[in-house]
Write a protein that holds these residues in place. Structure first.
Motif, PDB file in Angstrom:
ATOM      1  N   ALA A 288       0.697  -1.327   0.017  1.00  0.00           N
ATOM      2  CA  ALA A 288       0.248  -0.280  -0.215  1.00  0.00           C
ATOM      3  C   ALA A 288       1.156   1.348  -0.111  1.00  0.00           C
ATOM      4  CB  ALA A 288      -0.761  -0.031   1.008  1.00  0.00           C
TER       5      ALA A 288
ATOM      6  N   THR B 116       5.843   9.420   1.861  1.00  0.00           N
ATOM      7  CA  THR B 116       6.417  10.371   3.046  1.00  0.00           C
ATOM      8  C   THR B 116       7.263   9.837   3.817  1.00  0.00           C
ATOM      9  OG1 THR B 116       5.093  10.911   4.140  1.00  0.00           O
ATOM     10  CG2 THR B 116       5.169  12.185   2.227  1.00  0.00           C
TER      11      THR B 116
ATOM     12  N   SER C  84       4.654  17.285   7.937  1.00  0.00           N
ATOM     13  CA  SER C  84       4.376  16.981   6.545  1.00  0.00           C
ATOM     14  C   SER C  84       2.518  16.232   5.927  1.00  0.00           C
ATOM     15  CB  SER C  84       5.009  15.151   6.309  1.00  0.00           C
ATOM     16  OG  SER C  84       4.153  14.646   6.932  1.00  0.00           O
TER      17      SER C  84
ATOM     18  N   THR D 244      -0.936  11.230   4.132  1.00  0.00           N
ATOM     19  CA  THR D 244      -2.526  11.123   3.836  1.00  0.00           C
ATOM     20  C   THR D 244      -2.514   9.885   5.237  1.00  0.00           C
ATOM     21  OG1 THR D 244      -1.979   8.141   3.223  1.00  0.00           O
ATOM     22  CG2 THR D 244      -2.248   9.975   1.450  1.00  0.00           C
TER      23      THR D 244
ATOM     24  N   GLY E 184       2.595  11.325  13.852  1.00  0.00           N
ATOM     25  CA  GLY E 184       2.153  12.190  15.404  1.00  0.00           C
ATOM     26  C   GLY E 184       2.855  13.431  15.002  1.00  0.00           C
TER      27      GLY E 184
HETATM   28  C1  LIG Z   1       9.542  16.546   5.835  1.00  0.00           C
HETATM   29  C2  LIG Z   1       8.482  15.476   5.999  1.00  0.00           C
HETATM   30  C3  LIG Z   1       8.456  15.419   7.937  1.00  0.00           C
HETATM   31  C4  LIG Z   1       7.517  14.842   8.408  1.00  0.00           C
HETATM   32  N1  LIG Z   1       7.267  14.887   9.669  1.00  0.00           N
HETATM   33  C5  LIG Z   1       6.579  14.095  10.272  1.00  0.00           C
HETATM   34  C6  LIG Z   1       5.993  14.351  11.891  1.00  0.00           C
HETATM   35  O1  LIG Z   1       6.661  15.049  12.192  1.00  0.00           O
HETATM   36  N2  LIG Z   1       5.594  13.017  11.743  1.00  0.00           N
HETATM   37  C7  LIG Z   1       5.716  11.851  11.573  1.00  0.00           C
HETATM   38  O2  LIG Z   1       4.897  10.687  12.539  1.00  0.00           O
HETATM   39  N3  LIG Z   1       5.646  11.727  10.746  1.00  0.00           N
HETATM   40  C8  LIG Z   1       6.846  12.693  10.157  1.00  0.00           C
HETATM   41  N4  LIG Z   1       7.206  12.845   8.721  1.00  0.00           N
HETATM   42  C9  LIG Z   1       6.880  11.136   8.484  1.00  0.00           C
HETATM   43  C10 LIG Z   1       5.526  10.389   7.047  1.00  0.00           C
HETATM   44  O3  LIG Z   1       5.151  12.127   6.533  1.00  0.00           O
HETATM   45  C11 LIG Z   1       4.409   9.991   7.941  1.00  0.00           C
HETATM   46  O4  LIG Z   1       5.077   8.626   8.383  1.00  0.00           O
HETATM   47  C12 LIG Z   1       3.061  10.028   6.940  1.00  0.00           C
HETATM   48  O5  LIG Z   1       2.458   9.379   8.257  1.00  0.00           O
HETATM   49  C13 LIG Z   1       3.503   9.012   6.092  1.00  0.00           C
HETATM   50  O6  LIG Z   1       1.961   9.101   5.428  1.00  0.00           O
HETATM   51  P1  LIG Z   1       2.338   8.475   3.716  1.00  0.00           P
HETATM   52  O7  LIG Z   1       0.899   9.177   3.028  1.00  0.00           O
HETATM   53  O8  LIG Z   1       3.313  10.051   3.136  1.00  0.00           O
HETATM   54  O9  LIG Z   1       2.774   7.418   3.672  1.00  0.00           O
HETATM   55  P2  LIG Z   1       3.400   6.236   2.663  1.00  0.00           P
HETATM   56  O10 LIG Z   1       4.810   6.904   3.386  1.00  0.00           O
HETATM   57  O11 LIG Z   1       3.169   6.037   1.408  1.00  0.00           O
HETATM   58  O12 LIG Z   1       3.612   5.230   3.420  1.00  0.00           O
HETATM   59  C14 LIG Z   1       3.346   4.932   4.562  1.00  0.00           C
HETATM   60  C15 LIG Z   1       3.219   3.469   4.943  1.00  0.00           C
HETATM   61  O13 LIG Z   1       1.866   3.195   5.302  1.00  0.00           O
HETATM   62  C16 LIG Z   1       1.406   1.767   4.895  1.00  0.00           C
HETATM   63  N5  LIG Z   1      -0.008   2.610   4.099  1.00  0.00           N
HETATM   64  C17 LIG Z   1      -0.571   3.399   3.144  1.00  0.00           C
HETATM   65  N6  LIG Z   1      -1.722   3.364   3.311  1.00  0.00           N
HETATM   66  C18 LIG Z   1      -2.417   2.644   3.770  1.00  0.00           C
HETATM   67  C19 LIG Z   1      -4.143   1.932   4.127  1.00  0.00           C
HETATM   68  N7  LIG Z   1      -4.176   2.855   3.044  1.00  0.00           N
HETATM   69  N8  LIG Z   1      -3.613   0.494   4.259  1.00  0.00           N
HETATM   70  C20 LIG Z   1      -2.778   0.299   5.026  1.00  0.00           C
HETATM   71  N9  LIG Z   1      -1.589   0.112   4.668  1.00  0.00           N
HETATM   72  C21 LIG Z   1      -1.044   1.855   4.383  1.00  0.00           C
HETATM   73  C22 LIG Z   1       2.577   1.824   3.764  1.00  0.00           C
HETATM   74  O14 LIG Z   1       2.699   0.352   3.245  1.00  0.00           O
HETATM   75  C23 LIG Z   1       3.789   2.327   4.364  1.00  0.00           C
HETATM   76  O15 LIG Z   1       4.018   1.246   5.015  1.00  0.00           O
HETATM   77  C24 LIG Z   1       7.718  13.231   7.957  1.00  0.00           C
HETATM   78  C25 LIG Z   1       7.802  13.069   6.460  1.00  0.00           C
HETATM   79  C26 LIG Z   1       8.492  13.824   5.785  1.00  0.00           C
HETATM   80  C27 LIG Z   1       9.111  13.596   4.092  1.00  0.00           C
END
Ligand SMILES: Cc1cc2nc3c(=O)[nH]c(=O)nc-3n(C[C@H](O)[C@H](O)[C@H](O)COP(=O)(O)OP(=O)(O)OC[C@H]3O[C@@H](n4cnc5c(N)ncnc54)[C@H](O)[C@@H]3O)c2cc1C
Length: 460
Positions: free
Chosen positions: A68, A73, A134, A139, A149
């Motif tokens: 998924a 990010t 982020s 998402t 968090g």
């Molecule tokens: C500039 C920057 C700042 C950030 N700051 C923070 C912060 O302050 N706090 C924090 O917690 N994180 C932070 N992050 C990390 C990141 O943004 C988070 O972990 C975020 O929750 C990931 O979301 P995504 O949509 O990009 O998921 P992805 O990176 O695409 O996926 C993350 C995980 O979710 C799974 N997944 C996605 N959708 C589903 C679904 N529908 N069902 C089951 N599994 C799914 C994927 O398989 C993967 O294991 C940061 C990242 C960046 C680049």
């Protein structure tokens, strides 16, 4: 891997144009913010729950890996399809299905961006507490899977504390709902909390019922600088021990401040450590809260305590924190950012151990983060190949220190690929064996996000 023709035919019939195999398109779905990459064999873009059910069942029938993806990010390689197979991107399942102020909940599809949800909630004077930096690009599905968090977690909790119910499809192909649109519930095992933080290894989430909180009408910001980390950590402990809980309690060590000054200038204090503290609530009660928190922040080692009088001053007080990321990136484009957690009272031991490691491995290390949760971002900053080579051994020792201090590997970023080999050190063997059996129950053929979160099985 070559996808079986029968699977390709089935997915074309289910998804039409939303099933892509063109290499140029697949490339975009093979990387994440960990800078790792691996090419999937196909990408699908579901728009409905039933399509996800059909997808998981088809992948299971052909034993094809399925990963998924929200917006890629995450920092741990969690959404990189290392075993090939299919990536399921939720960018087209991005509707806010309901906002229900009376029950303080919202129902969303997994592809909704965190910031878009917050905007939709504003007119109802509500918000969803998880606030990763982020937020504009990540998402809700990714937030759920990583238990994301941010600064607000100290008062409102992280993702796991702010979800009521989920709809999902297990790796077995079984579809299910767990949780209820209620804030109490005592019927059976809590599958909702189990799925949160499971990084897409147990089930694919297709809908989430999120617990909302009223937007506080007012907020105040203050900054306290200290002679050393020990004084700042003692202040954190005093602040957390009194009843007025701040809604942000951020920490920067002296090295982080020194680097931030190189980018942010003289407005940033020259100190051994700094706390940024925010409190929210009614105008009427906020003065009392600020007085209580200020009182707790005062003590041995305090150099300066400033409460912002207006929005301009808030920006000035946050300058050090904002200047830090660009400063770190300039110093070390290959920086390694770990988000370890230790009990709040052990932050000084953590930072002191990091100073020792920095000297011993001749490698810059800076620490900053969410002090109220003991969630400290330990940044290893290799500036050249020699330092990069030393960073691996140093990282190993970072985790040893954290585990010795009764902490754990991640507070919010998750495990993914980056930290799975450290799991046997962080969890006891009994807990790890149970986790493996939970994985086998949800996903008997191991098709969901293979190679993530859990270490490789050790043969008996
Ligand atoms: C500039 C920057 C700042 C950030 N700051 C923070 C912060 O302050 N706090 C924090 O917690 N994180 C932070 N992050 C990390 C990141 O943004 C988070 O972990 C975020 O929750 C990931 O979301 P995504 O949509 O990009 O998921 P992805 O990176 O695409 O996926 C993350 C995980 O979710 C799974 N997944 C996605 N959708 C589903 C679904 N529908 N069902 C089951 N599994 C799914 C994927 O398989 C993967 O294991 C940061 C990242 C960046 C680049």
């Amino acid at each position: 891997m070559d996808l079986p023709n029968a699977l390709i035919d089935q997915l074309r019939a289910t998804f039409g144009d939303a099933f892509v195999t063109d290499e140029a398109e697949r490339l975009v779905y093979g990387y994440d913010n960990s800078r790792r990459e691996a090419l999937p064999d196909a990408v699908v873009f579901p728009t409905a729950h039933d399509q996800v059910v059909a997808l998981v069942r088809a992948c299971r029938a052909h034993k094809v890996p399925l990963t998924a993806r929200g917006r890629g990010t995450n920092t741990t390689g969690a959404s990189v399809p290392i075993a090939g197979g299919i990536v399921v991107s939720f960018e087209r399942m991005n509707r806010v299905l309901a906002i229900d102020p009376a029950n303080r909940l919202a129902v969303v599809e997994p592809g909704v961006l965190n910031a878009d949800l917050q905007i939709a909630l504003r007119s109802h004077a509500l918000f969803w507490p998880p606030d990763p930096t982020s937020a504009p690009y990540c998402t809700i599905g990714g937030n759920l899977a990583c238990n994301a968090g941010g600064p607000r977690a100290v008062k409102y909790g992280a993702t796991r504390d702010n979800v009521l119910a989920l709809r999902a499809v297990a790796g077995s192909g079984e579809e299910f709902r767990c949780g209820k649109p209620t804030t109490k519930g005592a019927a059976g095992y809590d599958l909702t909390r189990l799925l949160i933080g499971s990084e897409g290894t147990l089930a694919i989430v297709t809908e989430a019922t999120l617990k909302l909180t009223p937007l506080p009408p007012a907020m105040r910001t203050m900054r306290a600088s200290y002679a050393d980390v020990e004084s700042a950590a003692a202040a954190v402990a005093r602040i957390m021990a009194q009843p007025a809980t701040p809604c942000a309690l951020e920490f920067l060590d002296g090295e982080a401040l020194r680097l931030a000054r190189t980018h942010g200038g003289d407005a940033i204090p020259n100190a051994g450590a700094m706390l940024l503290i925010e409190a929210d609530g009614d105008e009427g009660t906020l003065d009392v809260a600020i007085a209580a928190i200020s009182h707790a922040a005062r003590g041995e080692g305090l150099i300066e305590l400033t409460v912002a009088a207006n929005a301009e001053e808030v920006t000035r007080l946050w300058a050090a924190r904002k200047a830090l990321s660009p400063a770190l990136r300039t110093l070390s484009p290959k920086k390694i950012n770990e988000d370890v957690v230790v009990p709040v009272s052990r932050i000084p031991e953590l930072v002191s151990a990091m100073r020792d490691l920095s000297t011993r491995h001749a490698l810059p290390i800076v620490c900053f983060g969410h002090a109220g949760n003991g969630n400290i971002h330990v940044n290893l900053l290799p500036r050249d190949d020699a330092e990069l080579a030393r960073a691996d051994a140093c990282l190993d020792e970072v985790f040893d220190v954290v585990i010795r201090l009764d902490g754990t590997l991640s507070g919010e970023h998750g495990i993914g690929l980056a930290k799975r080999d450290f799991m046997p050190r962080a969890l006891d063997a009994g807990a790890l064996a149970l986790m493996q059996r939970i994985k086998d129950t949800f996903d008997p053929d191991g098709i969901l996000n293979p190679g993530k979160l859990l270490p490789d099985r050790i043969s008996p």
